[in-house]
Design an enzyme around this catalytic site. Structure first.
Site, PDB file in Angstrom:
ATOM      1  N   GLY A  59      88.499  12.451  13.843  1.00 31.36           N
ATOM      2  CA  GLY A  59      89.573  13.619  14.475  1.00 31.36           C
ATOM      3  C   GLY A  59      90.486  13.630  13.282  1.00 31.36           C
ATOM      4  O   GLY A  59      90.586  13.545  12.096  1.00 31.36           O
ATOM      5  N   ALA A  60      91.925  14.199  13.735  1.00 29.46           N
ATOM      6  CA  ALA A  60      93.082  14.057  13.255  1.00 29.46           C
ATOM      7  C   ALA A  60      93.478  12.877  12.257  1.00 29.46           C
ATOM      8  O   ALA A  60      93.467  12.924  10.978  1.00 29.46           O
ATOM      9  CB  ALA A  60      94.178  14.590  14.165  1.00 29.46           C
ATOM     10  N   GLY A  69      91.737  10.094  12.005  1.00 32.71           N
ATOM     11  CA  GLY A  69      90.474   9.367  10.899  1.00 32.71           C
ATOM     12  C   GLY A  69      90.122  10.207   9.671  1.00 32.71           C
ATOM     13  O   GLY A  69      90.261   9.809   8.764  1.00 32.71           O
ATOM     14  N   ASN A  93      95.458   2.680  18.976  1.00 34.87           N
ATOM     15  CA  ASN A  93      96.613   2.217  19.784  1.00 34.87           C
ATOM     16  C   ASN A  93      96.248   1.301  20.784  1.00 34.87           C
ATOM     17  O   ASN A  93      95.139   1.150  20.948  1.00 34.87           O
ATOM     18  CB  ASN A  93      97.061   3.617  20.499  1.00 34.87           C
ATOM     19  CG  ASN A  93      97.849   4.513  19.939  1.00 34.87           C
ATOM     20  OD1 ASN A  93      98.559   4.062  18.975  1.00 34.87           O
ATOM     21  ND2 ASN A  93      97.950   5.641  20.134  1.00 34.87           N
ATOM     22  N   LYS A 129     104.966  -2.034  18.559  1.00 34.87           N
ATOM     23  CA  LYS A 129     104.628  -0.514  18.757  1.00 34.87           C
ATOM     24  C   LYS A 129     104.494  -0.180  19.891  1.00 34.87           C
ATOM     25  O   LYS A 129     105.003   0.853  20.610  1.00 34.87           O
ATOM     26  CB  LYS A 129     103.201  -0.106  17.888  1.00 34.87           C
ATOM     27  CG  LYS A 129     103.238   1.484  17.990  1.00 34.87           C
ATOM     28  CD  LYS A 129     101.769   1.930  17.211  1.00 34.87           C
ATOM     29  CE  LYS A 129     101.741   3.408  17.117  1.00 34.87           C
ATOM     30  NZ  LYS A 129     100.656   3.813  16.554  1.00 34.87           N
ATOM     31  N   ASN A 160     104.913   7.469  26.336  1.00 40.47           N
ATOM     32  CA  ASN A 160     103.646   8.152  26.586  1.00 40.47           C
ATOM     33  C   ASN A 160     103.471   8.474  27.913  1.00 40.47           C
ATOM     34  O   ASN A 160     103.255   9.543  28.340  1.00 40.47           O
ATOM     35  CB  ASN A 160     102.276   7.466  25.990  1.00 40.47           C
ATOM     36  CG  ASN A 160     102.148   7.670  24.367  1.00 40.47           C
ATOM     37  OD1 ASN A 160     101.845   8.798  24.016  1.00 40.47           O
ATOM     38  ND2 ASN A 160     102.702   6.882  23.704  1.00 40.47           N
ATOM     39  N   SER A 207     101.453  11.861  21.763  1.00 36.82           N
ATOM     40  CA  SER A 207     100.170  12.007  21.492  1.00 36.82           C
ATOM     41  C   SER A 207      99.311  12.058  22.945  1.00 36.82           C
ATOM     42  O   SER A 207      98.515  12.874  23.168  1.00 36.82           O
ATOM     43  CB  SER A 207      99.614  11.117  20.507  1.00 36.82           C
ATOM     44  OG  SER A 207      99.625   9.626  21.158  1.00 36.82           O
ATOM     45  N   GLU A 226      94.436   7.229  27.025  1.00 31.40           N
ATOM     46  CA  GLU A 226      94.291   5.959  26.592  1.00 31.40           C
ATOM     47  C   GLU A 226      95.067   4.997  27.520  1.00 31.40           C
ATOM     48  O   GLU A 226      95.882   4.274  27.325  1.00 31.40           O
ATOM     49  CB  GLU A 226      94.925   5.698  25.153  1.00 31.40           C
ATOM     50  CG  GLU A 226      93.670   6.194  24.144  1.00 31.40           C
ATOM     51  CD  GLU A 226      94.258   6.054  22.664  1.00 31.40           C
ATOM     52  OE1 GLU A 226      93.392   5.486  22.250  1.00 31.40           O
ATOM     53  OE2 GLU A 226      95.324   6.354  22.454  1.00 31.40           O
TER      54      GLU A 226
END
Length: 323
Positions: free
Chosen positions: A24-25, A27, A118, A200, A208, A271, A283
């Site tokens: 995807g974006a 990777g 993540n 992180k 998020n 995200s 996630e």
């Protein structure tokens, strides 16, 4: 024979064969950069297969537009037909995605597995499935999004932090860092990648979930609300307490630095919020659920995280029509 072996080792480090799972974006961005540095990069594509196979992935990037043409574009690992030096996993960390089974057909004793994903406690299933393989854990700090099949917009950043899981630095880690740096991607090598994951999470576990549960708000809107800013700070402090209890001391100014850095950025949607708005799975477990479970193991009270977690889980299931 010794000289031939050395040539082979050098080639696997300097011009490695890399297979991306999760093109995807994120990777495809990092895969494209590795290809620019001389790696032989192939990609497993599903929804974008036809477009990427025909024309590659086009990037509109703040650091210069480019196109990534994978050496091979395949639908699953079985079709690869080679043994990669690295498998780069950039899928979302979701309970329904069985990474070990997806990559098993191409992993042998020489394959290192790089997880650019993540959350915390996300490496365990892969490490258990491949106990003899080198597992490299990676964290991406990037604003990038898939706008259409085969088309990605890179709005900013791109820094990586990588290290051996559960700890240490290897020749392969250093070789990857060299390749990323050669392609213009800042790449920090750390001997304690688990600590880096917790650091992180200080930002991710707060911004998020609140961006989704707050009704679809951007970073500046969250921080401009006194009550919301207080909630964000409380969640970040809880993450720091859990990390410390588990032996991962966070910098004393970690919370304040995260707030100041976010205020200094242009307002943007997290995200997780972008996934929510697009109806994609969130996630939840990697970012919120694993943090709550870690807190329980450590005996640390995290009332704000304990509240956000089930609400986020409900919002995700309702958005995907699973309730």
């Amino acid at each position: 024979m010794a000289s031939q072996k050395q040539v082979g080792e050098d080639d696997s480090l300097q011009n490695p064969k890399i297979l991306i799972l999760g093109a995807g974006a994120i990777g495809s961005f990092y895969g494209g950069k590795l290809a620019q540095a001389g790696a032989r990069v192939s990609a497993i594509c599903r929804s974008d297969y036809e477009v990427v196979a025909a024309d590659g992935v086009h990037f509109e990037s703040v650091s210069g537009d480019f196109r990534f043409r994978p050496e091979k574009v395949i639908r699953n690992a079985v079709e690869y037909g080679e043994v990669p030096d690295y498998v780069l996993v950039a899928t979302k960390v979701l309970p329904e995605v069985d990474v070990p089974e997806l990559i098993r057909p191409v992993v042998n004793e020489k394959t290192a597995i790089l997880l650019i994903q993540n959350g915390i406690d996300i490496e365990g299933s892969v490490a258990a499935a491949f106990p003899e393989n080198e597992i490299i854990s990676g964290l991406a700090f990037i604003a990038v999004s898939r706008m259409a099949p085969g088309y990605v917009r890179h709005q900013g950043y791109g820094r990586l932090t990588i290290g051996c899981y559960p700890s240490g630095i290897s020749k392969r880690v250093e070789a990857l860092s060299t390749l990323f740096t050669k392609a213009g991607v800042p790449c920090i090598v750390t001997p304690d990648v688990v600590n880096a994951r917790w650091l992180k999470l200080v930002w991710n576990a707060a911004f998020n979930p609140v961006s989704v549960l707050g009704g679809g708000v951007d970073t500046l809107t969250m921080l401009q609300s006194e009550e919301c800013a207080g909630l964000l700070r409380a969640v970040m402090e809880e993450v720091c307490m859990v990390a410390k209890a588990l032996g991962h001391e966070m910098p004393s100014d970690a919370v304040q630095k995260n707030i100041e850095a976010t205020l200094a950025m242009d307002p943007y949607k997290t995200s997780m919020l972008l996934d929510f708005e697009a109806g994609r799975p969130l996630e939840v477990e990697a970012i919120a659920g694993n943090a709550v479970r870690a807190a329980r193991r450590a005996g640390v009270a995290v009332p704000h995280l304990e509240s956000l977690y089930p609400l986020l889980k409900l919002a995700d299931r309702k958005r995907r029509h699973l309730l």
